[in-house]
Design a protein around this motif. Structure first.
Motif, short mmCIF file in Angstrom:
data_model
loop_
_atom_site.label_atom_id
_atom_site.label_comp_id
_atom_site.label_asym_id
_atom_site.label_seq_id
_atom_site.Cartn_x
_atom_site.Cartn_y
_atom_site.Cartn_z
N LEU A 1 50.75 45.00 51.67
CA LEU A 1 49.49 44.39 52.07
C LEU A 1 48.33 44.96 51.27
O LEU A 1 47.46 44.21 50.82
N THR A 2 48.33 46.26 51.04
CA THR A 2 47.29 46.87 50.20
C THR A 2 47.33 46.28 48.80
O THR A 2 46.29 45.99 48.21
N GLN A 3 48.52 46.06 48.30
CA GLN A 3 48.67 45.46 46.98
C GLN A 3 48.06 44.06 46.94
O GLN A 3 47.30 43.74 46.02
N MET A 4 48.33 43.24 47.96
CA MET A 4 47.86 41.86 47.97
C MET A 4 46.36 41.74 48.27
O MET A 4 45.71 40.81 47.82
N ILE A 5 45.83 42.69 49.03
CA ILE A 5 44.43 42.60 49.45
C ILE A 5 43.49 43.37 48.52
O ILE A 5 42.36 42.95 48.29
N LYS A 6 43.97 44.47 47.96
CA LYS A 6 43.10 45.34 47.17
C LYS A 6 43.52 45.45 45.70
O LYS A 6 42.71 45.18 44.81
N ASP A 7 44.77 45.84 45.48
CA ASP A 7 45.20 46.16 44.11
C ASP A 7 45.28 44.94 43.20
O ASP A 7 44.78 44.98 42.06
N ASN A 8 45.89 43.87 43.66
CA ASN A 8 46.02 42.67 42.82
C ASN A 8 44.66 42.05 42.46
O ASN A 8 44.44 41.72 41.30
N PRO A 9 43.74 41.91 43.43
CA PRO A 9 42.42 41.39 43.03
C PRO A 9 41.71 42.31 42.04
O PRO A 9 41.07 41.82 41.10
N LEU A 10 41.84 43.62 42.21
CA LEU A 10 41.20 44.57 41.29
C LEU A 10 41.76 44.41 39.89
O LEU A 10 41.02 44.37 38.90
N THR A 11 43.08 44.26 39.79
CA THR A 11 43.71 44.05 38.50
C THR A 11 43.23 42.75 37.86
O THR A 11 42.92 42.71 36.66
N LEU A 12 43.16 41.70 38.65
CA LEU A 12 42.73 40.40 38.14
C LEU A 12 41.30 40.47 37.59
O LEU A 12 40.97 39.83 36.59
N LEU A 13 40.46 41.26 38.23
CA LEU A 13 39.07 41.40 37.80
C LEU A 13 38.90 42.42 36.68
O LEU A 13 37.78 42.69 36.26
N GLY A 14 40.00 42.98 36.21
CA GLY A 14 39.93 43.89 35.08
C GLY A 14 39.63 45.32 35.44
O GLY A 14 39.23 46.11 34.59
N GLY A 15 39.80 45.69 36.70
CA GLY A 15 39.50 47.05 37.14
C GLY A 15 40.67 47.88 37.06
O GLY A 15 41.03 48.91 37.04
#
Length: 67
Positions: free
Chosen positions: A53-67
């Motif tokens: 859930l942390t991956q889907m809510i926090k980590d994946n969006p951060l990666t997509l935004l280049g963070g």
């Protein structure tokens, strides 16, 4: 049921390929945080881990935004 269809799709794709979010927030709907909490409870109830859930809510969006 729509929830079961979504769960099945996420299981097939893998949590590393999914962003879990809410489209709520309109005046006639609950706050987005309540909608997201609902999804989290449901995903946990069918066996998704807190890490997934942390991956889907926090980590994946951060990666997509280049963070």
């Amino acid at each position: 049921r729509e929830f079961n269809k979504i769960i099945s799709q996420v299981q097939r794709l893998g949590s590393q390929h999914v962003i879990l979010s809410s489209d709520l927030g309109q005046a006639s709907n609950p706050r987005p945080s309540l909608g997201l909490a609902h999804w989290i409870r449901n995903f946990l109830s069918v066996g998704f881990s807190k890490t997934q859930l942390t991956q889907m809510i926090k980590d994946n969006p951060l990666t997509l935004l280049g963070g």
